[in-house]
Design a protein around this motif. Structure first.
Motif, PDB file in Angstrom:
ATOM      1  N   UNK B 204       0.871  -1.177   0.000  1.00 13.64           N
ATOM      2  CA  UNK B 204       0.000   0.000   0.000  1.00 13.64           C
ATOM      3  C   UNK B 204       0.908   1.228   0.000  1.00 13.64           C
ATOM      4  N   UNK B 205       0.650   2.120  -0.952  1.00 15.09           N
ATOM      5  CA  UNK B 205       1.395   3.380  -1.005  1.00 15.09           C
ATOM      6  C   UNK B 205       0.399   4.513  -0.742  1.00 15.09           C
ATOM      7  N   UNK B 206       0.738   5.382   0.174  1.00 15.21           N
ATOM      8  CA  UNK B 206      -0.126   6.528   0.453  1.00 15.21           C
ATOM      9  C   UNK B 206       0.661   7.806   0.156  1.00 15.21           C
ATOM     10  N   UNK B 218       4.289  -2.916   3.324  1.00 11.55           N
ATOM     11  CA  UNK B 218       4.283  -4.137   2.524  1.00 11.55           C
ATOM     12  C   UNK B 218       4.119  -5.356   3.421  1.00 11.55           C
ATOM     13  N   UNK B 219       3.503  -6.372   2.846  1.00 13.79           N
ATOM     14  CA  UNK B 219       3.409  -7.643   3.561  1.00 13.79           C
ATOM     15  C   UNK B 219       3.734  -8.751   2.556  1.00 13.79           C
ATOM     16  N   UNK B 220       4.378  -9.793   3.021  1.00 16.84           N
ATOM     17  CA  UNK B 220       4.885 -10.820   2.103  1.00 16.84           C
ATOM     18  C   UNK B 220       4.283 -12.184   2.406  1.00 16.84           C
ATOM     19  N   UNK B 221       4.264 -13.025   1.386  1.00 18.21           N
ATOM     20  CA  UNK B 221       3.775 -14.400   1.523  1.00 18.21           C
ATOM     21  C   UNK B 221       4.955 -15.357   1.496  1.00 18.21           C
ATOM     22  N   UNK B 282       5.378  -1.667  -5.877  1.00 22.89           N
ATOM     23  CA  UNK B 282       5.318  -0.274  -5.411  1.00 22.89           C
ATOM     24  C   UNK B 282       5.089   0.682  -6.573  1.00 22.89           C
ATOM     25  N   UNK B 283       5.754   0.443  -7.665  1.00 23.88           N
ATOM     26  CA  UNK B 283       5.580   1.327  -8.819  1.00 23.88           C
ATOM     27  C   UNK B 283       4.116   1.328  -9.256  1.00 23.88           C
ATOM     28  N   UNK B 284       3.553   0.111  -9.262  1.00 20.40           N
ATOM     29  CA  UNK B 284       2.157  -0.036  -9.670  1.00 20.40           C
ATOM     30  C   UNK B 284       1.203   0.623  -8.660  1.00 20.40           C
ATOM     31  N   UNK B 285       1.465   0.376  -7.390  1.00 24.44           N
ATOM     32  CA  UNK B 285       0.591   0.932  -6.342  1.00 24.44           C
ATOM     33  C   UNK B 285       0.679   2.456  -6.324  1.00 24.44           C
ATOM     34  N   UNK B 286       1.869   2.982  -6.534  1.00 20.11           N
ATOM     35  CA  UNK B 286       2.043   4.432  -6.521  1.00 20.11           C
ATOM     36  C   UNK B 286       1.279   5.064  -7.678  1.00 20.11           C
ATOM     37  N   UNK B 287       1.303   4.405  -8.814  1.00 20.54           N
ATOM     38  CA  UNK B 287       0.557   4.919  -9.969  1.00 20.54           C
ATOM     39  C   UNK B 287      -0.931   4.958  -9.639  1.00 20.54           C
TER      40      UNK B 287
END
Ligand SMILES: Cc1cc2nc3c(=O)[nH]c(=O)nc-3n(C[C@H](O)[C@H](O)[C@H](O)COP(=O)(O)OP(=O)(O)OC[C@H]3O[C@@H](n4cnc5c(N)ncnc54)[C@H](O)[C@@H]3O)c2cc1C
Lengths: 807, 295
Positions: B204-206, B218-221, B282-287
């Motif tokens: 999640x980017x805010x 961020x959370x990882x699997x 992150x790049x995608x979430x930021x967009x």
């Protein structure tokens, strides 16, 4: 003529049944049967010190418990060495139930019979077996080192030393302008049919006879084994392979302990008994294949022509050798592929490990041989800076060299003489089909997308259709129905369709009138089995010969009726007719009725054959040497195997950040002689390629150092899904075999053979690092890429990735 | 591969379910069965009683409000993906839910397995455990004593282990709404399509009001024993979306995680993937955050 179906893409007649759940598999039989379950060894190597069944005895529904102590006569002896060989100097087999020492996890120790499988497993859970653990040998290298032994009396762990040579290899290597030596590995995988093994047995006490259904590839031989081990007369035992949900080799091995124990229990208890293997049992107690260490030295000239090849293979045969050394012999002899190798020496040392036995899995030693030879070709090309296709071309056997004698002895004890082929033709087609010469453009395009692209190829020759023989029986009934039977078994390959096509074509009848039966000893007692891509070659030719016999008899009888010369007759659409004379015909079914002179007319049709209707008083109703009925039985026994061939190419894309490997293009050129049914052949190729991709990128048997299989489930043993199998472009070449009447070669295994070699080559091409161990996964590729000591190929300059990989 | 004997109860109400769970020692809730049944078949679990909650009414709804999405215990994975008003509303308020769910197994399993079951199963390789953590979610637990809310930090104790003890049914899971000026992304790498991830990442980017990066989580699997949320803000704080060094955030993430190796991937390889997936997501979430800020 509408009945000439040989060569047509006839739709598989078994599919409607099999894919709508109407198949009759082993576990569909005997709904009321008692169920067997097994207590299996949890240790890879241990002495059984005690078996305590006390706690199981009060499980409601328990019927019987058997241990080794309960086995008598031949059942108490070791399991047979199915295929003995003079070079198998230390064969070892297990017992139906463990006798003293267990040699791999999964070996059966106790058999439990109960009212159903749930109860049988409940009881099995409560049986306490005590073990004294012994040192464990896992992997081919540990076996070689022999710090521990699998069998006390085999101190070097070597079961067999197989050796063939076609000349004096050492001087030839010394004289070679260039030599290369390297070592490479290939891992274990397994057949993994969707249906595991299974056995159902019913003893008829009144009749003193035993009927066994087994999910087997060799019902006639299972029958003989049961008769021998249980001391029954062969004529008191019937074995039937029902619909079988895949085999791929694991079900050619026999008798499995369960194939003997289930009938034994059925006889002793006087009840139906069934055992259906579960997946975990299949992983730890059936069979695996493929693990080898290959030490290769090759001599070659400036043009890349091989002058000498010296190969030393260490082959992991698992804990026992029931199937002899068939797999290593095939590796040794098929390794040479389509190439003319002037001097070749191969030594295979087949070693014991405390793991599941190794027996043929589709390809049966050939994928390993192909991997050795084709990776050698890649090395030569890299060393000389030559195109890999060109190096291969220069070494190919040419079409004018057939029959080509490799001076080797094949798995059937017969010479490796290639009957026919056109290997340059295969290579040319492959290069065109995959776009080999456009690889540079593909590479640039991938690079623009941030991917590494590589291309690889592999060629193979596959000895198919080995003897000793198969038989076929064809019978025309008065109804017009044509019954075809062969003893060889089916596992879903499409035999019913193919044999029906052959018989319909040979006999001149509509295919819908033809009914095919396989793998049932009640119908056909003499057979060998389904393996080595032999069904179409062996039983295909046998049923063709049987159909020709029927045709000849039909023409003879019809000629009498039609008062014509048999040579002037033809059969089409089930009608025997005088060529060029419309109306002068008789239905084949009527010929069938007339072939059996009758006293009693049990139906309308039969009246035609009764004694006051047929006249000729000058001859006996059945002529000397003749037999009633329109039927014929015949056998096909080849002088030696016929050699199919093919060429595969793979294009892979690799993400240089995650090291994921994607096969983006896969091309196959395939030559199996005359094709009976191109759709079925393509299906076989596709399935084979899927298994090839699995073996190259996904599947392995992850044994830990204690001999525990860590991935004994479909969650962790990664067979590729449809989503992992690339689209496959297929081209055919047809070089008929001169060895058999139909001119066909086997097609069943081919698709799997070159996958590992071609994909290894493509990955190496993409990343510029030598690939010496297969399969390879992204995590391993990542390790390889950041290993500073990893060998770079000469061709690695063209790989865009020059900087180190972050650790 | 047949389960050991067990008793079976199919209660028609939550009360009845809790009664059975109270009365029968060692009883276990059965929801979609996609994790529990294989464990039973392999005799890795042998509960004395199965309490099948599939006939308990009222547990099969997805409720979306401005605050977030509440997913009932009998909502199948597919319920968040399927083309339906409920799924669409949920995806609008918390897009991560559907994005992650699309990576859960294959259609046949998604038709039976439940979101809540995934969380109760507490598998650190599961998508939904990570999503619950990353969104700061919680579950509602019903016990004979009444209902309580358990936050994700208090729920996950270890691999396949939650803090729930004694008779308890998770009646729903609550996933808070995506905050304003935020975007999310989810990606994973698995050996085969639909397999459990070798490594996965949800982020999640805010942004702040000037469209600069304000917070990154961020959370990882398949990384670590329990789901964790990592704050990666410091690597990119205050940077405009197109000027942020997402690779630096990836590098930071690599230092924060402590993955294990197994037969499918080494710990190092998982760490590598944490970095790459962080950077990519992150790049995608930021967009997306930028888009939602503009809107
Ligand atoms: C082949 C395969 C592939 C899979 N791949 C993935 C994957 O990629 N990602 C992934 O996340 N999952 C995967 N799964 C698991 C799947 O998502 C399951 O649906 C999920 O893990 C559990 O949900 P369920 O409803 O089936 O729970 P069940 O199997 O019924 O129960 C699981 C556990 O949770 C407990 N439980 C369930 N519901 C409740 C409740 N309401 N209250 C209290 N306890 C409860 C049960 O007692 C049990 O201990 C896969 C499963 C299979 C078979």
């Amino acid at each position: 003529m509408t009945t000439k179906l040989f060569g047509e893409p006839v739709r598989r007649r078994e599919d409607a049944r099999l894919i709508t759940g109407k198949g009759r598999y082993l576990d569909d039989l005997g709904a009321g049967a008692l169920a067997a379950a097994f207590v299996r060894s949890p240790h890879a190597h241990a002495r059984v010190t005690d078996v305590d069944v006390e706690a199981a005895l009060d499980v409601e529904g328990l019927v019987a418990i058997y241990t080794y102590e309960d086995l008598t006569g031949p059942m108490a002896e070791p399991m047979p060495v199915l295929i003995p060989h003079p070079q198998l100097h230390a064969p070892r087999t297990g017992y139906a139930l463990a006798n003293g020492v267990v040699h791999h996890v999964g070996e059966p120790v106790v058999m439990v019979v109960a009212t159903d499988r749930y109860v049988a497993e409940d009881a099995a859970d409560r049986i306490a077996v005590s073990y004294e653990e012994l040192p464990v040998v896992v992997g081919v290298d540990a076996a070689r080192e022999a710090r521990a032994t699998v069998h006390d009396d085999v101190p070097d762990n070597v079961a067999a030393r197989h050796h063939q040579e076609t000349g004096d290899v050492e001087p030839a290597l010394a004289a070679a302008p260039h030599t290369l030596s390297f070592t490479q590995y290939i891992e274990r995988s397994a057949c993994m049919p969707l249906e595991g093994k299974g056995v159902h047995a019913r003893w008829d006490a009144d009749d003193g006879s035993l009927r066994v259904h087994s999910s087997t590839q060799a019902s006639t031989s299972v029958r003989a084994a049961i008769a021998a081990k249980l001391e029954l007369s062969l004529d008191r035992v019937e074995v039937i392979a029902p619909d079988v949900g895949g085999g791929f080799g694991v079900k050619i091995v026999h008798p499995w302990p369960e194939e003997l124990l289930v009938p034994m229990a059925a006889i002793r208890l006087g009840r139906e008994v069934k055992w259906a293997e579960d997946r975990r049992e299949h992983f730890i107690s059936s069979a695996h294949e493929r693990q080898q260490r290959q030490e290769i030295t090759v001599g070659f000239d400036d043009d890349g022509r091989i002058t000498a090849l010296d190969v030393h293979v260490w082959h992991d045969n698992g804990a026992y050798t029931p199937y002899g050394i068939i797999v290593p012999i095939i590796t040794a002899t098929q390794l040479v592929g389509p190439y003319a190798i002037p001097v070749y020496r191969v030594v295979v040392e087949s070693v014991y490990t405390n793991t599941v036995i190794v027996t043929p899995y589709r390809g049966a030693g050939r994928p390993q041989g192909c991997y050795a030879m084709e990776r050698t070709m890649d090395r030569i090309a890299d060393a000389l800076g030559l195109d890999r296709a060109e190096v291969r071309r220069r070494n190919l056997i040419t079409p004018d060299q057939f029959p080509y004698d490799h001076r080797l002895t094949f798995q059937d004890g017969r010479p490796v003489i290639y009957d026919s082929g056109d290997y340059p033709g295969l290579l040319d087609k492959l290069v065109a089909l995959v776009g080999w010469d456009e690889a540079g453009a593909l590479r640039a395009d991938a690079q623009a997308r941030g991917k590494l692209l590589g291309i690889g190829m592999a060629l193979y020759v596959e000895g198919t259709g080995p003897g000793p023989y198969e038989g076929g029986h064809v019978q025309v009934l008065g109804s017009g129905k044509v019954l075809v039977s062969t003893g060889l078994t089916s596992q879903g390959q499409g035999h019913e369709t193919v044999f029906a096509q052959i018989v319909a074509s040979e006999l001149g009848v509509p295919i819908d009138d033809v009914e095919v039966h396989t793998g049932d000893t009640r119908r056909f007692g003499y057979a060998v089995g389904t393996f080595a891509s032999r069904a179409a070659v062996m039983s295909g030719n046998a049923v063709a010969l049987a159909a020709r016999g029927v045709r000849e008899k039909a023409l003879r009888i019809a000629a009498d009726v039609l008062e014509a010369d048999p040579a002037d007759l033809e059969i089409d659409e089930g009608q025997v007719q005088v060529k060029g004379t419309p109306g002068a015909s008789i239905p084949l079914r009527t010929v069938a009725v007339l072939s059996n002179p009758l006293r009693y007319a049990f139906d309308q049709a039969a009246q035609q054959a009764t004694q006051f209707v047929t006249h000729d008083d000058s001859k006996p109703p059945v002529a000397p040497g003749d037999a009633p009925g329109l039927e014929h039985r015949d056998y096909y026994s080849p002088i030696r195997s016929t050699f199919a061939s093919g060429a595969h190419a793979a294009v892979v894309e690799i993400d240089p950040r995650t090291w994921e490997i994607d096969v983006v293009r896969y091309a196959v050129v395939h030559d199996c002689g005359n094709v009976v049914n191109p759709m079925i052949v393509e299906g076989q190729v596709q399935g084979g390629v899927a298994q090839g991709v699995g073996g190259a990128l996904y599947e392995r048997m992850a044994y830990d150092g204690d001999g525990q299989l860590q991935n004994a489930s479909f969650m962790d043993f990664l067979m590729p899904y449809a989503s992992e199998v690339p689209d496959i472009a297929i081209d055919h070449q047809e070089t008929p075999s001169p060895l058999n009447p139909l001119g066909i070669k086997g097609a069943g295994e081919a698709g799997v053979i070159p996958g590992t070699a071609a994909i290894a080559s493509a990955i190496e091409d993409a990343v510029g690092r030598r690939i010496t161990s297969m399969p390879i996964s992204p995590t391993e590729l990542y390790d390889l890429m950041r290993d500073e000591t990893a060998e770079r190929t000469a061709g690695s300059q063209q790989v865009p990735l020059q900087t180190g990989v972050p650790a | 591969m047949k389960p050991a004997p067990f008793r079976y109860a199919d209660p028609r109400s939550l009360e009845e379910a809790l009664d059975v769970l109270t009365a029968e020692h060692g009883a276990k809730v059965l929801a979609g069965g996609q994790s529990l049944i294989p464990l039973l078949a392999m005799r890795l679990a042998a509960p004395a009683t199965l309490v099948d909650i599939n006939r308990v009414p009222g547990l099969d709804t997805v409720e979306t409000t401005g605050d977030g999405v509440r997913v009932g215990a009998l909502v199948r994975h597919d319920g968040l993906l399927r083309d339906s008003p409920d799924a669409t509303a949920a995806a609008r308020v918390q897009p991560l839910l559907a994005r992650a769910t699309a990576n859960v197994a294959h259609p046949a399993i998604r038709n039976r397995g439940t979101t809540v079951g995934s969380i109760a199963h507490a598998d650190p390789s599961g998508e939904m455990t990570a999503v619950l953590a990353l969104t700061g979610g919680s579950v509602t637990v019903a016990t004979p004593e009444g209902r309580s809310t358990v936050g994700w930090q208090d729920l996950f104790v270890g691999p396949l282990e939650t803090s729930l003890a004694g008779p308890a049914v998770v009646v729903d899971a609550f996933f808070p709404a995506l905050p304003a000026r935020s975007g999310t992304a989810f990606a994973e790498i698995s050996r085969r399509k639909g397999d459990y991830a070798v490594c996965g990442a949800g982020v999640v980017v805010t942004l702040d009001e000037d469209r600069r990066v304000a917070a990154v989580r961020a959370s990882y699997l398949s990384v670590g024993l329990v789901p964790e949320v990592h704050d990666l803000t410091e690597a990119v704080a205050g940077k405009p979306v197109d000027g942020a060094d997402w690779a630096a955030a990836g590098a930071l993430a690599r230092t924060l995680v402590d993955p294990d190796g197994d037969i499918h991937a080494s710990a190092d390889y998982r760490r590598l993937l944490v970095g790459v997936l962080t950077e990519r997501t992150l790049a995608e979430a930021a967009a997306e955050a930028l888009e939602r800020t503009a809107a």
